[in-house]
Write a protein that holds these residues in place. Structure first.
Motif, PDB file in Angstrom:
ATOM      1  N   MET A   6       0.829  -1.217   0.000  1.00 31.36           N
ATOM      2  CA  MET A   6       0.000   0.000   0.000  1.00 31.36           C
ATOM      3  C   MET A   6       0.861   1.263   0.000  1.00 31.36           C
ATOM      4  SD  MET A   6      -3.089  -1.388   2.430  1.00 31.36           S
ATOM      5  CE  MET A   6      -3.745   0.228   2.717  1.00 31.36           C
ATOM      6  N   ILE A   7       1.908   1.277   0.797  1.00 37.37           N
ATOM      7  CA  ILE A   7       2.808   2.428   0.834  1.00 37.37           C
ATOM      8  C   ILE A   7       3.557   2.542  -0.495  1.00 37.37           C
ATOM      9  CG2 ILE A   7       4.873   3.379   1.932  1.00 37.37           C
ATOM     10  CD1 ILE A   7       3.826   2.214   4.591  1.00 37.37           C
ATOM     11  N   ALA A   8       3.993   1.411  -1.044  1.00 36.09           N
ATOM     12  CA  ALA A   8       4.689   1.417  -2.334  1.00 36.09           C
ATOM     13  C   ALA A   8       3.770   1.902  -3.456  1.00 36.09           C
ATOM     14  CB  ALA A   8       5.233   0.029  -2.656  1.00 36.09           C
ATOM     15  N   ALA A   9       2.502   1.496  -3.439  1.00 33.42           N
ATOM     16  CA  ALA A   9       1.542   1.966  -4.451  1.00 33.42           C
ATOM     17  C   ALA A   9       1.354   3.481  -4.343  1.00 33.42           C
ATOM     18  CB  ALA A   9       0.212   1.244  -4.300  1.00 33.42           C
ATOM     19  N   SER A  10       1.375   4.011  -3.125  1.00 34.28           N
ATOM     20  CA  SER A  10       1.296   5.455  -2.912  1.00 34.28           C
ATOM     21  C   SER A  10       2.523   6.141  -3.516  1.00 34.28           C
ATOM     22  CB  SER A  10       1.202   5.744  -1.414  1.00 34.28           C
ATOM     23  OG  SER A  10       1.309   7.117  -1.145  1.00 34.28           O
ATOM     24  N   ALA A  11       3.706   5.525  -3.364  1.00 31.87           N
ATOM     25  CA  ALA A  11       4.931   6.085  -3.943  1.00 31.87           C
ATOM     26  C   ALA A  11       4.832   6.145  -5.463  1.00 31.87           C
ATOM     27  CB  ALA A  11       6.145   5.249  -3.522  1.00 31.87           C
ATOM     28  N   VAL A  12       4.303   5.090  -6.075  1.00 34.40           N
ATOM     29  CA  VAL A  12       4.131   5.073  -7.537  1.00 34.40           C
ATOM     30  C   VAL A  12       3.173   6.190  -7.959  1.00 34.40           C
ATOM     31  CG1 VAL A  12       3.232   3.755  -9.490  1.00 34.40           C
ATOM     32  CG2 VAL A  12       4.644   2.612  -7.766  1.00 34.40           C
ATOM     33  N   ALA A  13       2.047   6.290  -7.271  1.00 29.03           N
ATOM     34  CA  ALA A  13       1.035   7.300  -7.603  1.00 29.03           C
ATOM     35  C   ALA A  13       1.578   8.715  -7.459  1.00 29.03           C
ATOM     36  CB  ALA A  13      -0.197   7.116  -6.712  1.00 29.03           C
TER      37      ALA A  13
END
Length: 154
Positions: free
Chosen positions: A76-83
């Motif tokens: 979830m944190i990594a997906a936020s970084a991508v976004a």
């Protein structure tokens, strides 16, 4: 991106080479960008809040003191970084959700994985020089990473 081996051949001792053997766990094998830092211990609150802000191609270097007791980043944190446009995350500690991380367009290097969650108190420091593996990571300096390893501007 120029390979780290070619970059080192070209620039030599102007670059520090991280001897620590981090695992390549993200969907983007090669990444580079200016450094931002977090120093924390078994607490990923600051990691989460920083990666939720615009990254503009930046690399977050997280010094978790090498503790393997709890993950400092998950899917979830990594997906936020991508976004939010981050190029990558380098973690002196573990991650979790390895299969999901491998599918994301984000460079991720870490010591390994642990399914255990970390604390969320946001204890630690942001944008301070950190050092591990004998290499100093100074905010604003450039980091280069690929399958061969990590180079950092001195």
């Amino acid at each position: 991106m120029t390979s780290t081996a070619d970059l080192y051949d070209e620039r030599g001792e102007a670059l520090a080479s991280l001897p620590l053997q981090l695992l390549n766990l993200g969907g983007r094998a090669a990444f580079e960008g200016p450094i931002r830092t977090v120093r924390c211990f078994e607490d990923n609150g600051l990691v989460k809040s920083i990666l939720a802000t615009p990254g503009n191609g930046t690399v977050l270097v997280v010094d978790g003191a090498g503790s393997l007791n709890s993950a400092l980043m998950g899917d979830m944190i990594a997906a936020s970084a991508v976004a939010n446009g981050w190029a990558g995350v380098v973690i002196n500690g573990p991650v979790r959700d390895r299969l999901a991380l491998a599918e994301l367009d984000l460079g991720v290097k870490a010591l390994g994985s642990n399914p255990r969650k970390s604390a969320k108190a946001s204890a630690g420091e942001v944008d301070v020089p950190v050092e591990f593996g004998g290499v100093s990571f100074v905010p604003g300096k450039r980091l280069y990473s690929d399958e061969d390893g990590i180079l950092v501007e001195r």
